[in-house]
Scaffold this active site. Structure first.
Site, short mmCIF file in Angstrom:
data_model
loop_
_atom_site.label_atom_id
_atom_site.label_comp_id
_atom_site.label_asym_id
_atom_site.label_seq_id
_atom_site.Cartn_x
_atom_site.Cartn_y
_atom_site.Cartn_z
N ASP A 176 0.82 -1.21 0.00
CA ASP A 176 0.00 0.00 0.00
C ASP A 176 0.86 1.26 0.00
OD1 ASP A 176 -2.01 -1.82 0.13
OD2 ASP A 176 -2.46 -1.51 2.24
N TYR A 226 -5.96 -11.95 9.05
CA TYR A 226 -4.74 -11.50 8.35
C TYR A 226 -3.51 -12.07 9.05
CZ TYR A 226 -1.77 -8.31 5.64
OH TYR A 226 -0.84 -7.78 4.79
C1 GLA Z 1 -3.89 -5.27 3.07
C2 GLA Z 1 -2.43 -5.00 3.47
C3 GLA Z 1 -1.50 -5.17 2.27
C4 GLA Z 1 -1.74 -6.50 1.55
C5 GLA Z 1 -3.23 -6.71 1.30
C6 GLA Z 1 -3.54 -8.07 0.74
O1 GLA Z 1 -4.34 -4.29 2.18
O2 GLA Z 1 -2.31 -3.70 3.96
O3 GLA Z 1 -0.16 -5.04 2.68
O4 GLA Z 1 -1.20 -7.56 2.29
O5 GLA Z 1 -3.99 -6.54 2.47
O6 GLA Z 1 -3.01 -8.20 -0.55
#
Ligand code: GLA
Length: 391
Positions: A176, A226
Site C-alpha cells: 500500500d 490477516y
Molecule cells: C492489506 C495489506 C496489504 C496487503 C493486502 C492483501 O491491504 O495492507 O499489505 O497484504 O492486504 O493483498
C-alpha cells in the site's frame, strides 16, 4: 495548489489562525489489480492509484507541539514531540504520530519540530482502498516539505510502512505504501516486494475503466485472519524448507511444480494457503505481461482466477464480495473482478470496458442491496499519479 490542498490550507487557517508559510502534499488511494496477500510473502503485486486523495496542509511552529485537525472526523488533536508513545488502538491521529515518530528517527530527531496540520480527503475509509497509506504519505510529504527534509519517495514509503507496522502496530506488507508513493498516472505499478524494484506498466484508461465497488461491509475477522494467514504462510515455508534441496526464504522461492511435488509435506490448510500464494505470483507476472500488450481480456481472466483462489484456497472472501464478483462475471463487457485489500469485506476491483460501466453499475445497484440489505458505493476511477508535494 490543487483544489483539495486549498481546502486543507483553508481548514488550517480556520483552525489555527493566519500567518506563516503553508505547504502541503496529497496522496491517493489504490486498487490492486492482481496479487492478493503476496506482498508479505516477498511476492509480486500490480496496484494502481485511483482519483480519490487525501490532502494535508502544514505549517511549521517554533516549539515542540503538533496540532492537527481532521476535517473528515471534525476533530482536532494536540501532542508533544517528547511524548510519541505507540497507541493501544489505532485512531486516525496515531497514524500522524507514527509518521512524525519515524521521521524523527530518520533524522536523528533534529529537523522535525512542532507544526500545525490540517487533513481533508475523499479516500473511503475501511473500504480496502488504502486510506491509511494515503494519510501516512500525505502527512509525511507535508512535513518533509515544511521542514525541507531530504527524504525521497521510496524512503517515505518505507517510513510510512514502519509507522503503520511498528508504531501503530498493524501487520501489513509494503504494497500500500509503495503503491501510494510510486504509482503514476495512466500506469499500473508492477512491484517486486522482495527487492522492491518497480516497473510502470501503461494502462490505457480509454480502453478499460477501473471500477471499485465498496461492499460497505467489514467483518470482524479481518485483523485476526490477516495475522493467521501470515503465520500459516510462514509455517508452509518452514515445512517446505525441510523438504526442498535449496534453502527457501519465503513462498516466493517455491515454484508451482515444487509445491506440487512436496504437497504431502503440508497439512491440508497450509497446503491451500501456499497454493494460493504460489499461483498468485504466477498470475501477477502473467497479468503484467498481458497489460504490457494491452490485453485487458487476459488481465481480467487472471483477476477472476485470483478471486477464486482467494475465496477457495486462501479463504479471505465473504458472501458480499463473492456476490459482486458474480455480478461482474455475468455482465457483458466486464473483463474481470476480484477482492482488493485484505478481504472479509471492503472492495471489489473490476476492470470494465468503458461502454459497459453503466450497465455494470446498474446491475450492482439492482442486485446487491436486494440480496444483502446494504447499499454499495461504486467508484468509476481514473488511474492517477501517486503522492505529490506542493510548496
Ligand atoms: C492489506 C495489506 C496489504 C496487503 C493486502 C492483501 O491491504 O495492507 O499489505 O497484504 O492486504 O493483498
Amino acid at each position: 495548489m490543487s483544489e483539495q490542498l486549498d481546502r486543507a490550507a483553508d481548514e488550517l487557517v480556520a483552525q489555527f489562525g493566519e500567518g506563516g508559510r503553508i505547504v502541503g502534499a496529497t496522496a491517493p488511494g489504490r486498487v490492486n489489480l492482481v496479487g492478493g496477500h503476496t506482498d508479505y510473502n516477498d511476492g509480486f503485486v500490480l496496484p494502481a492509484a485511483i482519483d480519490r486523495r487525501t490532502a494535508v496542509a502544514a505549517r511549521a511552529r517554533d516549539d515542540e507541539t503538533i496540532r492537527v485537525y481532521s476535517a473528515d472526523f471534525a476533530e482536532a488533536a494536540t501532542f508533544e514531540l517528547s511524548k510519541l508513545d505507540p497507541p493501544d488502538a489505532a485512531e486516525w491521529v496515531d497514524y500522524v504520530k507514527g509518521v512524525v515518530a519515524e521521521l524523527r528517527a530518520v533524522d536523528g530527531g533534529e529537523a522535525v519540530r512542532g507544526a500545525e496540520l490540517a487533513i481533508v480527503g475523499d479516500v473511503p475509509r475501511g473500504a480496502g482502498l488504502s486510506s491509511s497509506a494515503a494519510l501516512e504519505l500525505a502527512v509525511g510529504g507535508a512535513l518533509v516539505t515544511a521542514f525541507e527534509l531530504d527524504v525521497d519517495r521510496r524512503s517515505l514509503a518505507d517510513l510510512a510502512w514502519r509507522a503503520e507496522t511498528e508504531f501503530v502496530g498493524l501487520d501489513c506488507g509494503i504494497m500500500d505504501q509503495y503503491a501510494v508513493a510510486l504509482c503514476e498516472a495512466d500506469a499500473a505499478l508492477f512491484l517486486d516486494c522482495r527487492d522492491r524494484s518497480t516497473e510502470l506498466v501503461p494502462f490505457d484508461g480509454d480502453r478499460a475503466r477501473i471500477v471499485a465497488v465498496d461492499t460497505n461491509v467489514e467483518h470482524e475477522l479481518v485483523d485476526s485472519a490477516y495475522n493467521d494467514r501470515v503465520r500459516e504462510c510462514a509455517r508452509g515455508v518452514d515445512l517446505l524448507d525441510d523438504r526442498l534441496d535449496a534453502e527457501i526464504g519465503s513462498l516466493r522461492d517455491v515454484s508451482p511444480a515444487a509445491l506440487n511435488a512436496h504437497a504431502d509435506a503440508l497439512p491440508e490448510t497450509i497446503r491451500r494457503r501456499c497454493r494460493h500464494v504460489v499461483s498468485e505470483n504466477e498470475r501477477v507476472r502473467r497479468a503484467a505481461a498481458a497489460l504490457r500488450e494491452g490485453d485487458f481480456t487476459a488481465v481480467g481472466e487472471l483477476m477472476f482466477d485470483s478471486h477464486e483462489s482467494l475465496r477457495g484456497d486462501y479463504e479471505v472472501s465473504c458472501a458480499e464480495l463473492d456476490l459482486v464478483v458474480d455480478v461482474a462475471r455475468e455482465t457483458e463487457g466486464v473483463y474481470g473482478a476480484r477482492l482488493t485489500g485484505a478481504g472479509f469485506g471492503g472492495s471489489v476491483v473490476s476492470l470494465v470496458a468503458p461502454e459497459a460501466v453503466a450497465e455494470f453499475e446498474a446491475a450492482i445497484r439492482r442486485e446487491y442491496p436486494e440480496r444483502t440489505g446494504v447499499e454499495p458505493d461504486i467508484y468509476d476511477c481514473d488511474v492517477v499519479g501517486g503522492y505529490a508535494v506542493e510548496r
